[in-house]
Every structure is written in structure tokens, then in C-alpha cells.
Design an enzyme around this catalytic site. Structure first.
Site, mmCIF file in Angstrom:
data_model
loop_
_atom_site.group_PDB
_atom_site.id
_atom_site.type_symbol
_atom_site.label_atom_id
_atom_site.label_comp_id
_atom_site.label_asym_id
_atom_site.label_seq_id
_atom_site.Cartn_x
_atom_site.Cartn_y
_atom_site.Cartn_z
ATOM 1 N N GLU A 127 -98.584 104.416 36.908
ATOM 2 C CA GLU A 127 -98.655 102.987 36.612
ATOM 3 C C GLU A 127 -97.300 102.366 36.278
ATOM 4 O O GLU A 127 -97.118 101.726 35.239
ATOM 5 C CB GLU A 127 -99.673 102.730 35.495
ATOM 6 C CG GLU A 127 -101.057 103.216 35.855
ATOM 7 C CD GLU A 127 -102.125 102.906 34.821
ATOM 8 O OE1 GLU A 127 -103.311 102.848 35.210
ATOM 9 O OE2 GLU A 127 -101.780 102.703 33.646
ATOM 10 N N GLU A 152 -107.536 105.270 40.407
ATOM 11 C CA GLU A 152 -108.095 105.364 39.051
ATOM 12 C C GLU A 152 -109.123 104.260 38.865
ATOM 13 O O GLU A 152 -108.860 103.113 39.234
ATOM 14 C CB GLU A 152 -107.021 105.164 37.970
ATOM 15 C CG GLU A 152 -106.120 106.319 37.675
ATOM 16 C CD GLU A 152 -105.334 106.072 36.389
ATOM 17 O OE1 GLU A 152 -105.867 105.388 35.470
ATOM 18 O OE2 GLU A 152 -104.200 106.548 36.292
#
Length: 395
Positions: free
Chosen positions: A212, A320
Site C-alpha cells: 500500500e 486485498e
């Protein structure tokens, strides 16, 4: 995923793990004979060839595999994921600290400290029993059970050694990390070490630049240029395996309605980054509650990224997705959207959880689906089967 404070992990056995890092490394990692198939996955249009077949598939996240100190427990978790039918497991490949005498965590692979390691630009590798050997075990067992891995090489978040340890060592911060010369030299050195160590393993699916990555308030060119440079660097080290960014899929105007996920405030432009020729596929994540959206919006997020993948002509992975409550009720519609409405190549739920035999210790978090539970039958086994049944349409 930013790890939650409710995460459960084995906190015992930290004592006795602060021994000095050996001055010289042991024998380099080599895949054990007979483990795994000699295969390399690759992108084919908007899909992947994996196990010699172009197919849709389901995978999972399991960040904590390399944090376990017991080989049996690692094997238990990997065998359960293999039993589920998962093809690929995304896991952390970056555990790091600044002070090896007081790590504060069970394992660490790297140490960033210019005082201790001036000759290597501040990077030290832990070859001790709680060091890189733990990742060797993960890779070896993935080979044994015919699973492939996506090792993530850096963490945007502070958990278990992210950008924060680069900041502590070199004076950079969450935004300057991507351009700071010392921080980037240490990051590249670590990338080189990991890639060279495992590039001959049949267990590698792809290398992931970071978990991320964000550059809040930055122009998207900062992350774009970093991703372009690092992915090219990895391709020079390893021409066989895929490379991906690991971003959450943030969109910039004119995409979307201008709300948080579309306003470019995190300095990430999914569309622009997907066009980098040395990134083989795109990733996107989904946590509506923490982003300020209704759960029902999640399916639209999936469809939007599928459409962008179609436009660019690359695979996209729903890398995710999770919820802290009502997992089956809230996440199942997203899986149905993937299967019935898109050509999303694969999806990896966040995350696999299990109960270890030692005193019933759980490894997972509030988003986890635990092996052996009713919701795992639906979101794990059931979804794997429907992704396997889905046919790749030729155009």
C-alpha cells in the site's frame, strides 16, 4: 492492509532472540531437491498462466508466515492454504528493525542502522535463527506444497518495520522516502538481496514493491517514477518473474465522483501506474468502512478496476479485501461480482487465519477468515472452486 491493534500474535519467546547478527552469511538459499515444480507464472493478456494453464484463480494473504518461529506451525498454515486450493499467497518479505539488540518482534530480516553498518549504507541482514532463515522456511514449504508467493518488499505502514525504520535510519519521512538517496539506496540493496536469494525458486509468483505505497499530498509522478525505476531494477536482476506495485488502486480525476478514493490525495494514480511496462499487473484493495464508504459500493470499485484493466490490456488482481464484521454477508457480494461480472484475473482475501496447536493461539486479525469455520467454507473453499470453474474467454 494496515494491521489493527486487535491483531493477535505470539508474543512469547521474544527473550533469547537478541543475539548478535553473525558477521558472515551462511550458505545461500537453494531450493530443496524435489520441492515444487520448475514453473514460472506469467501474464497472458488479462489473465495469468499458472501451473501451465491460463486460468482464473483465488489466492489469499498471510502476512505472518515469516514471523512464526516454529517450522511445524509454518507448515501447518501452508498445508491448510494448499488444502483450500489457493494458488498464490501474498506475504511480508520485509520484517525490519533499527536496533537488533531490542527488536520488539519475534523475527527481523533486515537492520537499518548507519552506525552499525557504515560500509553497506546502513543495511544489515540478520542471518541468526530469527532472521532470514525464517523466510527460507516459508519459501521452501511453499515449494513443497506447490504454492506460489508474492513477497512484499516494503511497508507503507509502521508495522514490523516499514517506512518508519528508513526514516529513523536516514532522516527521511513517509513522503520523502521515495526520493531520499540514502533511503532508496538501502531499499534497493535489500531488494537486490531478496530477489537474488529467491529468484531461482519455483515458489515465486511475483515481486511486490510495497504494501500500500502512498505519498500523501504528493504529485502522482513521485510514486510513478519510483515504481518505474524500481520495477526496471528488479527486471534487470530477475527476467523470469513478474513485478507488481502493491497499491490500493486509488483513482484520480476525471475518474469517479471526486470523493476520497478518487481525489488523488494519496499521491497514487492507478491508471497511470498500470501503464508502466515493467509492472506486469495491477493491484487494488478494498476496505469501505475505513475509507468512508458503504459496503455496497465495493462491487462498483471492483467493476471500475476491471474496466481499467480491460482498457490498458493488463491483468488486475483484487489483492486485498476485508471487513471487521459479518464477513460472509459483506464480502461474499464482492466475490460474486468478481466471478459473474468481471475479468479480474484473481483475488486474494485478507486474510487467512488459523488456530495453532500450541495453547490454541490464533494467528490472524478481525478481518481474518479462520480455517475450519463455516465462513471459511464459503469465502475460502467455495470461492476457490468457483474461480477454478470460471472459463477464460478468448477474444
Amino acid at each position: 492492509m494496515r494491521l489493527l491493534s486487535t491483531l493477535l500474535f505470539v508474543a512469547s519467546s521474544l527473550s533469547g532472540l537478541t543475539t548478535a547478527i553473525p558477521a558472515s552469511p551462511p550458505t545461500p538459499y537453494k531450493p530443496p531437491a524435489g520441492h515444487g515444480r520448475n514453473r514460472v507464472s506469467k501474464p497472458v493478456g488479462r489473465h495469468f498462466e499458472i501451473d501451465g494453464k491460463v486460468q482464473y484463480f483465488a489466492g489469499t494473504n498471510c502476512w505472518w508466515l515469516g514471523n512464526l518461529l516454529n517450522d511445524f506451525e509454518v507448515e501447518l498454515a501452508i498445508s491448510q492454504m494448499a488444502d483450500t486450493g489457493y494458488k498464490v499467497v501474498r506475504t511480508w518479505g520485509f520484517f525490519g528493525v533499527n536496533d537488533p539488540t531490542n527488536p520488539g518482534q519475534p523475527t527481523f530480516y533486515q537492520v537499518l542502522n548507519e552506525t552499525l553498518y557504515p560500509e553497506t549504507g546502513g543495511l544489515g541482514i540478520n542471518y541468526g535463527p530469527n532472521g532470514i532463515h525464517r523466510l527460507d522456511v516459508v519459501v521452501s514449504l511453499a515449494e513443497k506444497y506447490n504454492l506460489q508467493l508474492v513477497p512484499t518488499l516494503m511497508n507503507n505502514w509502521n508495522d514490523f518495520g516499514g517506512i518508519n525504520i528508513y526514516s529513523a535510519a536516514f532522516g527521511s519521512n513517509a513522503t520523502t522516502f521515495y526520493t531520499d538517496k540514502k533511503a532508496q539506496a538501502a531499499y534497493r540493496a535489500y531488494v537486490k538481496f531478496i530477489v537474488n536469494r529467491y529468484k531461482d525458486s519455483p515458489a515465486i509468483f511475483a515481486w511486490e514493491l510495497g504494501n500500500e505505497p502512498r505519498c500523501k499530498g504528493c504529485d502522482p509522478s513521485v510514486i510513478y517514477n519510483w515504481a518505474k525505476e524500481i520495477s526496471r531494477y528488479i527486471k534487470r536482476l530477475d527476467r523470469k518473474h513478474m513485478v507488481t506495485l502493491g497499491d490500493e488502486g486509488w483513482l484520480c480525476p476525471p475518474q469517479g465522483d471526486g470523493s476520497y478514493a478518487y481525489d488523488c490525495s494519496e499521491g497514487v494514480d492507478f491508471v497511470k501506474n498500470l501503464e508502466i511496462d515493467t509492472l506486469d499487473y495491477g493491484t487494488f484493495h478494498l476496505y469501505p468502512e475505513s475509507w468512508g464508504y458503504e459496503y455496497s459500493w465495493g462491487s462498483e470499485w471492483v467493476r471500475q478496476h476491471d474496466a481499467i484493466g480491460k482498457r490498458v490490456g493488463k491483468p488486475v488482481v483484487f489483492e486485498e479485501y476485508g471487513t471487521p464484521i459479518n464477513h460472509t454477508q459483506l464480502e461474499r457480494p464482492w466475490q460474486v461480482t468478481v466471478v459473474e461480472e468481471t475479468q479480474v484475473a484473481a483475488d486474494f482475501i485478507w486474510q487467512f487465519g488459523t488456530v495453532l496447536p500450541v495453547e490454541g493461539v490464533k494467528w490472524g486479525d478481525v478481518n481474518s477468515i479462520y480455517y475450519g469455520t463455516e465462513e471459511y467454507e464459503v469465502l475460502g473453499f467455495g470461492h476457490v472452486e468457483e474461480m477454478e470453474r470460471k472459463k477464460v474467454r478468448r477474444h
